[in-house]
Design an enzyme around this catalytic site. Structure first.
Site, mmCIF file in Angstrom:
data_model
loop_
_atom_site.group_PDB
_atom_site.id
_atom_site.type_symbol
_atom_site.label_atom_id
_atom_site.label_comp_id
_atom_site.label_asym_id
_atom_site.label_seq_id
_atom_site.Cartn_x
_atom_site.Cartn_y
_atom_site.Cartn_z
ATOM 1 N N LYS A 83 0.880 -1.173 0.000
ATOM 2 C CA LYS A 83 0.000 0.000 0.000
ATOM 3 C C LYS A 83 0.915 1.220 0.000
ATOM 4 O O LYS A 83 2.075 1.145 0.409
ATOM 5 C CB LYS A 83 -0.852 -0.007 1.275
ATOM 6 N N GLY B 187 -21.409 5.227 4.698
ATOM 7 C CA GLY B 187 -20.501 5.730 3.680
ATOM 8 C C GLY B 187 -20.987 5.384 2.289
ATOM 9 O O GLY B 187 -21.019 4.216 1.897
ATOM 10 N N VAL B 188 -21.415 6.416 1.537
ATOM 11 C CA VAL B 188 -21.925 6.158 0.185
ATOM 12 C C VAL B 188 -21.057 6.889 -0.845
ATOM 13 O O VAL B 188 -21.509 7.718 -1.609
ATOM 14 C CB VAL B 188 -23.423 6.516 0.048
ATOM 15 N N GLY B 189 -19.761 6.557 -0.806
ATOM 16 C CA GLY B 189 -18.825 7.076 -1.813
ATOM 17 C C GLY B 189 -18.827 6.139 -3.007
ATOM 18 O O GLY B 189 -19.868 5.641 -3.418
ATOM 19 N N HIS B 190 -17.631 5.865 -3.537
ATOM 20 C CA HIS B 190 -17.532 5.033 -4.742
ATOM 21 C C HIS B 190 -18.182 3.657 -4.542
ATOM 22 O O HIS B 190 -19.033 3.244 -5.330
ATOM 23 C CB HIS B 190 -16.064 4.842 -5.130
ATOM 24 N N VAL B 191 -17.760 2.941 -3.527
ATOM 25 C CA VAL B 191 -18.255 1.575 -3.324
ATOM 26 C C VAL B 191 -19.672 1.582 -2.767
ATOM 27 O O VAL B 191 -20.571 0.906 -3.284
ATOM 28 C CB VAL B 191 -17.312 0.795 -2.370
HETATM 29 P P1 NAD Z 1 -14.822 6.945 -0.970
HETATM 30 O O1 NAD Z 1 -13.921 7.947 -0.344
HETATM 31 O O2 NAD Z 1 -15.277 7.134 -2.361
HETATM 32 O O3 NAD Z 1 -16.136 6.772 -0.086
HETATM 33 C C1 NAD Z 1 -16.132 6.691 1.301
HETATM 34 C C2 NAD Z 1 -17.360 7.453 1.772
HETATM 35 O O4 NAD Z 1 -17.550 7.167 3.142
HETATM 36 C C3 NAD Z 1 -17.217 8.966 1.641
HETATM 37 O O5 NAD Z 1 -18.377 9.498 1.022
HETATM 38 C C4 NAD Z 1 -17.077 9.432 3.096
HETATM 39 O O6 NAD Z 1 -17.619 10.716 3.291
HETATM 40 C C5 NAD Z 1 -17.857 8.374 3.826
HETATM 41 N N1 NAD Z 1 -17.495 8.122 5.216
HETATM 42 C C6 NAD Z 1 -16.271 7.845 5.713
HETATM 43 N N2 NAD Z 1 -16.344 7.577 7.020
HETATM 44 C C7 NAD Z 1 -17.644 7.711 7.368
HETATM 45 C C8 NAD Z 1 -18.348 7.584 8.593
HETATM 46 N N3 NAD Z 1 -17.724 7.273 9.734
HETATM 47 N N4 NAD Z 1 -19.670 7.793 8.579
HETATM 48 C C9 NAD Z 1 -20.331 8.114 7.434
HETATM 49 N N5 NAD Z 1 -19.710 8.257 6.242
HETATM 50 C C10 NAD Z 1 -18.380 8.050 6.215
HETATM 51 O O7 NAD Z 1 -14.079 5.525 -0.777
HETATM 52 P P2 NAD Z 1 -14.421 4.158 -1.511
HETATM 53 O O8 NAD Z 1 -13.518 3.982 -2.651
HETATM 54 O O9 NAD Z 1 -15.888 4.052 -1.676
HETATM 55 O O10 NAD Z 1 -13.929 3.118 -0.396
HETATM 56 C C11 NAD Z 1 -14.709 2.905 0.756
HETATM 57 C C12 NAD Z 1 -14.001 1.903 1.645
HETATM 58 O O11 NAD Z 1 -13.820 0.682 0.938
HETATM 59 C C13 NAD Z 1 -12.616 2.330 2.108
HETATM 60 O O12 NAD Z 1 -12.385 1.800 3.409
HETATM 61 C C14 NAD Z 1 -11.702 1.665 1.103
HETATM 62 O O13 NAD Z 1 -10.398 1.463 1.626
HETATM 63 C C15 NAD Z 1 -12.421 0.348 0.918
HETATM 64 N N6 NAD Z 1 -12.156 -0.306 -0.354
HETATM 65 C C16 NAD Z 1 -12.429 0.324 -1.530
HETATM 66 C C17 NAD Z 1 -12.199 -0.322 -2.727
HETATM 67 C C18 NAD Z 1 -12.530 0.308 -4.052
HETATM 68 O O14 NAD Z 1 -12.558 -0.412 -5.052
HETATM 69 N N7 NAD Z 1 -12.820 1.591 -4.109
HETATM 70 C C19 NAD Z 1 -11.649 -1.624 -2.711
HETATM 71 C C20 NAD Z 1 -11.408 -2.255 -1.497
HETATM 72 C C21 NAD Z 1 -11.662 -1.579 -0.322
#
Ligand code: NAD
Length: 356
Positions: free
Chosen positions: A80, A180-184
Site C-alpha cells: 500500500k 458511507g456512500v462514496g464510490h463503493v
Molecule cells: P470513498 O472515499 O469514495 O467513499 C467513502 C465514503 O464514506 C465517503 O463518502 C465518506 O464521506 C464516507 N465516510 C467515511 N467515514 C464515514 C463515517 N464514519 N460515517 C459516514 N460516512 C463516512 O471511498 P471508496 O472507494 O468508496 O472506499 C470505501 C471503503 O472501501 C474504504 O475503506 C476503502 O479502503 C475500501 N475499499 C475500496 C475499494 C474500491 O474499489 N474503491 C476496494 C477495497 C476496499
C-alpha cells in the site's frame, strides 16, 4: 511508534519514505509481503494529522492486502502507499509523476492503484513515470475504477452470509444499513435497491447520502445514528477502525458485511465481541476483494476489459468457504479467514525454500 518492532512482529518486508521537494511529495510505500507475487495495493492520499498516523495506516493497509490477495487465491503479495496531503487542495500532475518515479524504483515489487483520495485520472499521471500501476483509464485499455467490482464482491459476500444465517439468498425486503456512500457504497446501494433491499444510509457528506437516498428510496440518518439502526445487515463502506467497544454493543443487525478496509479496530478483540453478540462478521478483506480480483485478471493477466464489473468475482465462494470453516471448527470468522490466507502464504514460502 517502534517501526522496526512493528515490522518484525507483523512481518513487513520494506517501508520506503519518499520525498520530492519540487513536487511537494511526502509519501510512504509499504511492502508487507512479496511471497505470493508483487505487492499490489492502492495509493491513499490523506491529510494525516501526524507522520505516525500515516506510518501506522500504510502498514496496516499493506498487511491487509497480503491476506486479501492470499484469501482470494491470487498470485499477489500485499502493499500500500500513502501520500500525506489533502486530495482536495494538494493534487498536481507533478505530484503523481514524482510518486510514479518512486514506485518505478522498486522495480515491480510494489504495484499501485486507486484508493481513498486518488482517482483513475491520478493513475494516468503515475503511468507517465511508471509501468507498475493498475486501475488506469478503460479508454486506454486499463481496468478503470475498481469500485463497481468491489461493490459486486461485497454483494456476493452478503449473499454468502445470508445463506449461512437464513439458508436463503433473497435480497428482496432485506434491511441494509450502509455507512458511507462514496464510490463503493453508492454502487452497492443501487445494486441492492434494484433487487428489492430496503436501505438506510449515512455519510459525513450529507449531500451524498441525500443523493443516494433519492435514487434508491433509502432513509437517511446522521453518521453517528447508523450503529443504532435495526437492520439485517450493517455494511461499513466508509473508513476503517469503526467497530470497537463503543459501537459494537449498539449494533442491531445479524450480519456485518461491507466494503471498508480494516473495519475492526482490534481484530481479535472486536472480532470476538461481534461473535459473542451472535453477529456474523464477513471478514473485510474477503468481502472487499472484488476490485483487486478485477485488477489481477485484467491488468496483470491481461484478460479483456469489456464489461464494467468483473462479476461474479469469486468472493461468494471464498466467503462461503470461510464461513463453513468457522462453523465446523467453532472458530470466529476472522480467524478462519486468517488461517486460509496464511496457509497459502506459508505453502508458497515452503515451496520457495525447497527450490533454493
Ligand atoms: P470513498 O472515499 O469514495 O467513499 C467513502 C465514503 O464514506 C465517503 O463518502 C465518506 O464521506 C464516507 N465516510 C467515511 N467515514 C464515514 C463515517 N464514519 N460515517 C459516514 N460516512 C463516512 O471511498 P471508496 O472507494 O468508496 O472506499 C470505501 C471503503 O472501501 C474504504 O475503506 C476503502 O479502503 C475500501 N475499499 C475500496 C475499494 C474500491 O474499489 N474503491 C476496494 C477495497 C476496499
Amino acid at each position: 511508534m517502534q517501526i522496526f518492532e512493528r515490522m518484525t512482529t507483523r512481518g513487513h518486508e520494506e517501508l520506503v519514505f519518499v520525498h520530492d521537494r519540487d513536487a511537494g511529495l511526502r509519501a510512504i510505500i509499504g511492502v508487507h509481503s512479496t511471497v505470493l507475487g508483487p505487492a499490489l495495493g492502492g495509493l491513499r492520499m490523506w491529510p494525516y494529522a501526524s507522520e505516525a498516523e500515516a506510518v501506522y495506516d500504510v502498514m496496516r493497509l499493506a498487511e491487509a492486502m497480503t491476506y486479501k490477495a492470499a484469501a482470494a487465491n491470487l498470485k499477489l503479495g500485499g502493499g500500500k502507499a500513502v501520500i500525506i496531503g489533502d486530495p482536495h487542495t494538494d493534487k498536481t500532475p507533478e505530484l503523481f509523476r514524482a510518486m510514479g518515479r518512486a514506485v518505478e524504483k522498486l522495480g515491480g515489487r510494489y504495484i499501485t492503484a486507486e484508493d481513498i483520495g486518488t482517482s483513475v485520472e491520478d493513475m494516468e499521471y503515475l503511468r507517465q513515470t511508471t509501468s507498475y500501476v493498475t486501475g488506469t483509464s478503460r479508454a486506454d485499455g486499463g481496468s478503470g475504477d475498481p469500485s463497481p467490482t468491489t461493490a459486486a464482491g461485497v454483494e456476493e459476500g452478503i449473499l454468502a452470509c445470508l445463506e449461512a444465517v437464513d439458508g436463503s439468498m433473497s435480497l428482496n425486503g432485506l434491511r441494509v444499513a450502509v455507512q458511507g456512500v462514496g464510490h463503493v457504497g453508492s454502487i452497492l446501494c443501487r445494486n441492492l435497491a434494484a433487487k428489492g433491499a430496503r436501505l438506510t444510509v449515512t455519510d459525513i457528506h450529507p449531500e451524498r447520502a441525500r443523493q443516494v437516498a433519492d435514487e434508491c428510496g433509502a432513509t437517511v440518518v446522521e453518521p453517528d445514528e447508523i450503529y443504532d439502526v435495526a437492520a439485517d445487515v450493517f455494511a461499513p463502506c466508509g473508513f476503517g477502525f469503526i467497530l470497537d467497544d463503543e459501537t459494537i454493543p449498539r449494533l442491531k443487525c445479524r450480519i456485518v458485511a461491507g466494503g471498508a478496509n480494516n473495519q475492526l479496530k482490534d481484530v481479535e478483540r472486536h472480532g470476538a465481541l461481534l461473535e459473542s453478540r451472535d453477529i456474523l462478521y464477513a471478514p473485510d478483506y474477503v468481502g472487499n476483494a472484488g476490485g483487486l480480483i478485477n485488477m489481477y485478471y485484467r491488468d496483470i493477466l491481461g484478460r479483456p476489459c469489456d464489461t464494467e464489473a468483473w462479476s461474479p468475482t469469486g468472493v461468494y465462494e471464498t466467503m462461503k468457504q470461510v464461513l463453513e470453516t468457522a462453523r465446523e471448527r467453532k472458530i470466529p470468522t476472522f480467524r478462519a479467514a486468517h488461517e486460509l490466507a496464511t496457509s497459502r502464504i506459508e505453502a508458497a514460502r515452503r515451496e520457495q525454500a525447497a527450490r533454493t
